[in-house]
Design a protein around this motif. Structure first.
Motif, PDB file in Angstrom:
ATOM      1  N   ILE A 117       0.869  -1.181   0.000  1.00  0.00           N
ATOM      2  CA  ILE A 117       0.000   0.000   0.000  1.00  0.00           C
ATOM      3  C   ILE A 117       0.902   1.227   0.000  1.00  0.00           C
ATOM      4  CG2 ILE A 117      -1.790   1.286   1.264  1.00  0.00           C
ATOM      5  CD1 ILE A 117      -2.336  -1.509   2.728  1.00  0.00           C
ATOM      6  N   THR A 118       0.848   2.046  -1.045  1.00  0.00           N
ATOM      7  CA  THR A 118       1.671   3.263  -1.058  1.00  0.00           C
ATOM      8  C   THR A 118       0.952   4.369  -0.282  1.00  0.00           C
ATOM      9  OG1 THR A 118       0.745   4.150  -3.131  1.00  0.00           O
ATOM     10  CG2 THR A 118       2.626   2.643  -3.322  1.00  0.00           C
ATOM     11  N   GLY A 158       1.140   5.255   3.194  1.00  0.00           N
ATOM     12  CA  GLY A 158       0.499   4.693   4.389  1.00  0.00           C
ATOM     13  C   GLY A 158       0.651   5.531   5.636  1.00  0.00           C
ATOM     14  N   GLY A 194      -4.562   5.315   3.224  1.00  0.00           N
ATOM     15  CA  GLY A 194      -3.462   4.347   3.202  1.00  0.00           C
ATOM     16  C   GLY A 194      -3.176   3.770   4.574  1.00  0.00           C
ATOM     17  N   SER A 203      -3.855  -0.098   5.753  1.00  0.00           N
ATOM     18  CA  SER A 203      -2.807  -0.889   6.409  1.00  0.00           C
ATOM     19  C   SER A 203      -3.389  -1.579   7.639  1.00  0.00           C
ATOM     20  CB  SER A 203      -1.640   0.008   6.821  1.00  0.00           C
ATOM     21  OG  SER A 203      -1.099   0.684   5.708  1.00  0.00           O
ATOM     22  N   THR A 208       4.001  -1.150   3.585  1.00  0.00           N
ATOM     23  CA  THR A 208       3.461   0.171   3.282  1.00  0.00           C
ATOM     24  C   THR A 208       4.562   1.223   3.372  1.00  0.00           C
ATOM     25  OG1 THR A 208       1.681   1.739   3.749  1.00  0.00           O
ATOM     26  CG2 THR A 208       2.679   0.632   5.628  1.00  0.00           C
ATOM     27  N   ASN A 214      -2.101   4.026  -3.646  1.00  0.00           N
ATOM     28  CA  ASN A 214      -2.978   4.928  -2.881  1.00  0.00           C
ATOM     29  C   ASN A 214      -2.427   6.346  -2.796  1.00  0.00           C
ATOM     30  OD1 ASN A 214      -4.935   5.669  -0.553  1.00  0.00           O
ATOM     31  ND2 ASN A 214      -2.886   5.944   0.332  1.00  0.00           N
TER      32      ASN A 214
END
Ligand SMILES: NC(=O)c1ccc[n+]([C@@H]2O[C@H](COP(=O)([O-])OP(=O)(O)OC[C@H]3O[C@@H](n4cnc5c(N)ncnc54)[C@H](OP(=O)(O)O)[C@@H]3O)[C@@H](O)[C@H]2O)c1
Length: 231
Positions: A6-7, A9, A14, A18, A30, A84
């Motif tokens: 997940i970018t 975070g 984000g 997470s 993340t 994200n």
């Protein structure tokens, strides 16, 4: 155990994604910029959390991030990528006020970076049983929408949708599901307090959609509740 990247975070959607994927039992990788946020550090109790630095607009950072993700996977495939990280863009985005450089910077984060991050990480996904790649778009991109102004943000997310639709067709032969997702109007720093839904409602919805994605949905623009949104 499946792994999700997940970018963005550090906060907002984000961060909530997470938390949600950790609760669902995933290995969560993340990103942060500079140093992890206090809220991210609070998640770090979990042995299933990996925090990595990433500036999505910097090509060296993207290359290093992909190498770090590969190390964290320790030979396992990457199952899910959620692009994200995003920005709303400059304050001035009306017809009379939007400036080219600020518009370009918005496109860089919201449109170009998701493809660059995807290109760097897709080689890690080819061996996954059900590889899924989603990018967080916006209802403000919709070509049937009637909202005005916000030229930089709207165009960047509309272009992101097209990028993801092309990618979905190119990745179909590899069995990789690719979808842009509209997260709704969400109570975050970006969405503000007056937004429609809490960040946890949003993240729980997106996680459920992502968990259930199949090849039948690839290339569709979906909402956080899983329905198809008109482009
Ligand atoms: N909130 C809404 O109502 C809404 C609606 C539609 C779509 N979205 C989309 O949903 C996504 C998340 O939004 P949000 O509301 O959670 O926003 P947010 O609270 O402003 O958080 C944005 C996240 O993206 C990260 N980020 C921004 N630019 C980055 C860059 N260049 N490199 C790496 N990370 C970067 C931020 O990191 P830092 O903390 O380091 O800045 C932060 O973690 C975005 O793509 C946004 O466009 C949000």
């Amino acid at each position: 155990m499946e792994t999700v990247v997940i970018t963005g975070g550090s906060r907002g959607i984000g961060l909530a994604l997470s938390q949600r994927f950790l609760a669902l039992g995933y290995h969560v990788i993340t990103s942060y910029r500079g140093t992890p946020s206090a809220a991210q550090m609070a998640l770090a109790d979990s042995s299933r959390l990996t925090l990595l630095e990433l500036e999505v607009t910097n090509s060296d950072s993207v290359v290093q991030f992909a190498a770090d993700v590969k190390t964290a996977l320790a030979g396992r495939p990457l199952d899910i990528l959620i692009n994200n990280a995003g920005v709303i863009g400059p304050d001035a985005q009306a017809f009379d006020t939007v400036e080219a450089q600020a518009w370009l910077e918005t496109l860089s984060v919201n449109t170009i970076a998701p493809l660059m991050v995807s290109r760097a990480l897709l080689p890690l996904m080819t061996e996954a049983k059900r590889p899924r790649l989603v990018s967080i778009s916006s209802q403000m991109s919709s070509l049937v929408g009637t909202g005005l102004g916000m030229y930089a943000y709207r165009s960047a997310k509309a272009a992101l949708n097209k990028v993801m639709q092309v990618l979905s067709m190119e990745q179909a032969e590899h069995g990789i599901v690719v979808c842009p997702i509209d997260p709704g109007w969400v109570q975050t720093d970006m969405g503000g307090d007056a937004a429609d839904i809490t960040v946890d409602v949003c993240a729980n919805g997106i996680a459920a959609v992502v968990e259930g994605l199949t090849m039948a949905q690839t290339g569709q623009f979906l909402t956080w509740e899983g329905s198809v949104r008109p482009w």
